[in-house]
Design a protein around this motif. Sequence first.
Motif, short mmCIF file in Angstrom:
data_model
loop_
_atom_site.label_atom_id
_atom_site.label_comp_id
_atom_site.label_asym_id
_atom_site.label_seq_id
_atom_site.Cartn_x
_atom_site.Cartn_y
_atom_site.Cartn_z
N ARG A 143 0.84 -1.21 0.00
CA ARG A 143 0.00 0.00 0.00
C ARG A 143 0.87 1.26 0.00
O ARG A 143 0.53 2.28 0.63
CB ARG A 143 -0.96 0.01 1.21
CG ARG A 143 -1.87 -1.21 1.27
CD ARG A 143 -2.80 -1.14 2.49
NE ARG A 143 -3.67 -2.30 2.53
CZ ARG A 143 -3.36 -3.45 3.14
NH1 ARG A 143 -2.21 -3.58 3.74
NH2 ARG A 143 -4.21 -4.46 3.14
N GLY A 144 2.01 1.17 -0.67
CA GLY A 144 2.94 2.27 -0.70
C GLY A 144 2.60 3.34 -1.72
O GLY A 144 1.79 3.12 -2.63
N SER A 145 3.23 4.50 -1.58
CA SER A 145 3.07 5.61 -2.51
C SER A 145 4.35 5.76 -3.33
O SER A 145 5.43 5.35 -2.91
CB SER A 145 2.79 6.91 -1.76
OG SER A 145 1.62 6.79 -0.97
N TYR A 146 4.21 6.37 -4.50
CA TYR A 146 5.37 6.56 -5.38
C TYR A 146 5.40 8.00 -5.87
O TYR A 146 4.36 8.59 -6.21
CB TYR A 146 5.29 5.61 -6.58
CG TYR A 146 6.30 5.94 -7.66
CD1 TYR A 146 7.66 5.69 -7.48
CD2 TYR A 146 5.90 6.55 -8.85
CE1 TYR A 146 8.59 6.02 -8.45
CE2 TYR A 146 6.83 6.89 -9.83
CZ TYR A 146 8.17 6.62 -9.62
OH TYR A 146 9.09 6.95 -10.58
N ILE A 147 6.62 8.58 -5.91
CA ILE A 147 6.83 9.92 -6.46
C ILE A 147 7.91 9.81 -7.53
O ILE A 147 9.03 9.37 -7.26
CB ILE A 147 7.29 10.91 -5.37
CG1 ILE A 147 6.26 11.00 -4.25
CG2 ILE A 147 7.53 12.29 -5.98
CD1 ILE A 147 6.71 11.86 -3.07
N GLU A 148 7.58 10.23 -8.74
CA GLU A 148 8.55 10.21 -9.83
C GLU A 148 9.42 11.46 -9.72
O GLU A 148 9.04 12.54 -10.17
CB GLU A 148 7.84 10.17 -11.18
CG GLU A 148 8.80 9.97 -12.35
CD GLU A 148 8.09 9.93 -13.68
OE1 GLU A 148 8.26 8.97 -14.43
OE2 GLU A 148 7.32 10.88 -13.96
N ALA A 149 10.56 11.29 -9.09
CA ALA A 149 11.45 12.42 -8.84
C ALA A 149 12.83 11.89 -8.50
O ALA A 149 13.02 10.69 -8.27
CB ALA A 149 10.91 13.28 -7.70
N ALA A 150 13.81 12.78 -8.45
CA ALA A 150 15.18 12.42 -8.07
C ALA A 150 15.55 13.17 -6.80
O ALA A 150 15.22 14.35 -6.64
CB ALA A 150 16.15 12.78 -9.19
N ALA A 151 16.22 12.48 -5.87
CA ALA A 151 16.67 13.11 -4.64
C ALA A 151 17.87 14.00 -4.94
O ALA A 151 18.82 13.57 -5.59
CB ALA A 151 17.03 12.05 -3.61
N VAL A 152 17.83 15.24 -4.46
CA VAL A 152 18.90 16.19 -4.75
C VAL A 152 19.52 16.77 -3.49
O VAL A 152 20.57 17.41 -3.55
CB VAL A 152 18.40 17.34 -5.66
CG1 VAL A 152 18.03 16.80 -7.04
CG2 VAL A 152 17.23 18.08 -5.03
N ASP A 153 18.90 16.57 -2.33
CA ASP A 153 19.48 17.09 -1.08
C ASP A 153 18.86 16.34 0.09
O ASP A 153 17.83 15.67 -0.06
CB ASP A 153 19.23 18.59 -0.94
CG ASP A 153 20.19 19.26 0.03
OD1 ASP A 153 21.03 18.55 0.63
OD2 ASP A 153 20.10 20.50 0.19
N ILE A 154 19.48 16.45 1.25
CA ILE A 154 18.98 15.78 2.44
C ILE A 154 19.27 16.62 3.67
O ILE A 154 20.32 17.26 3.76
CB ILE A 154 19.61 14.37 2.59
CG1 ILE A 154 19.01 13.62 3.78
CG2 ILE A 154 21.13 14.46 2.70
CD1 ILE A 154 19.42 12.17 3.85
#
Length: 611
Positions: free
Chosen positions: A152-163
């Motif tokens: 039941r997970g969610s998905y985001i089409e994106a790239a991680a650029v900072d934390i």
Amino acid sequence: MSQRRDGAAAMTTQAEPETGREGRRGFTRTLAYWTIGTGTLAATLYHVGKDEIEAFDTEPPQELTLVPDTLHNGHPIVQTPHTEGRERLVVLGSGWGAVSTLKALECDAYDVTVISPDNYFIFTPLLPSVTVGTVEFRSVLEAIRRIIKRTRGSYIEAAAVDIDLERKMVLVKQTGEEMAWVPYDRLVVGVGAQSITHGATGLEFCHKLKTINDARSIRQHIMANFEKAVRPTTPLEEKQRLLTFVVCGGGPTGCEFAAELYDFLTEDLKHYFPKAVQKMVKVVIVQSQDHILNMMDSVISEFAEREFARHHMTVITNSRVQSIGETSLKYSTKHADGSETEHEIPQGFVLWSTGLSLAPFTKLLCDKLPNVQKNQHAITVDEHLRVKGVADGSVYALGDCATVEYPHLLNHITELFDSAHHAGSTEITRAEFHVFIKETAAKYPNAAGHLHSLERDFDVFDTDHNGCISIDEFEHMLEYVDSKLTALPALAQVASQEGVYLGHGLNHLAATYASDEDTRLRAEASPEARRGVEAHAVGPFMYHHRGTLAYLGRAAAADFGDGRAFRGSNLAAKYLWRSVYWSQQVSLRTRLLLAMDWLKELLFGRDISKF
């Protein structure tokens, strides 16, 4: 006469019921076999695709929104699902490590969010087959949304650029310039790695083989070169250049691409292109080491080189590529006397398949932890796959972007030696050494195999043959073990095993905190306490090498370690190689598509159209 006719009639009358009964029994048996066979097939397919079938019964994921009127460093914050009593687990990437973690998770253990610029998982070992049409593109892809449906997970089409490690948030960049922060309680980093240049220039004229778009581009380039080469207006020298295919790097990917290209030429293109053009085709592998497939047993390296020589492919070893131009490639060869010579060859196609280096996000993460993250090629993680330097152990890394930090036993020689022998003694007896190996292997599980080998070679290290190990002999033992503890190879099975381990470990932690309030309160006391509690609850990761495969063009080889190797130059070896990869698919859908692709290739050959 009448009596004979009456007798014959009677015999016929008696035979008819017997024949009818036999026919009915035969039909019943056939029906029973068909029912059993169909039932067995259906049960097998359900078992293999159980997770996918049952996932259709779950509700669709919740819609993600933004936290109203809230910004962090100028960007909005995503309001991810957060169920009472569950932690938010954010997974970066959609490769082997990330997907193996997701498939191992219990469906209600965490509120899962997956972030990746690609909304699919790629079965990378079969990408060389995709480049020549042995396998179709869709057959090696599985949508991430299908994989996380069960959780039941969610998905985001994106790239991680900072934390932001203190606030526990990841900044992601979506299509265009949109950015947003995604909060997490636990973060899994599985973003892979990028190819290392080794100082070579002109990589813009090369192909890489890491994504499905790479495979499509290679397929188009190969066919375009052949179509240009058969034009009557193309000069002979240009034809020879167009049909020179260069592979930079003699690892599994480079060798398997060369093997698939050879199959494509000899099994398909030979039927559709003139023989004069076929004779111009040249495949060249440039390898910096003294053998190709040097990470495998030497007998496999030699076997591969013999197979490629038999296929009239050129293998150039001890050579390093210096630069790549639009129509040529320069490399230098190092000779035994230390001298080097420069070479230049024409090329119509170059595949760059060399080592790995830090991806942009992993480099950024390492820069935020400069005191502990000093590896130039990957994130350093402990034996629980936790990123070194994150106090509470809430950030994990796995796959190509991470390397497990092994203990240097030689640094603890005094402590280990003192723990091995009785007080008042200056040597370790054989009995004491047996106990020492057992205890140390439990403490350092990743070194267990090499430690047990010390016990088998006790007499070899006992150089004075007095039945005991002195401090000097003990030092040589630890030097031997440390020399064997090298970084895990960048293989799909390493990332897969890490993902399965991490998924099961996260399940155990979620169940422990939910059922044991005392443990949960101890973990909440401080970041260090949490790290210690979880290290005690979940054992360290142990890699089990199951063999490394390599396809060599109508031949295959496998290295199982410890000197055990398989080599075969026949159809059986080819289909054995295929069967292993078929069994490792992440879904029933891709298994069926692969089977159909291989059947189609067997019956009709590969598709030679350029699209």
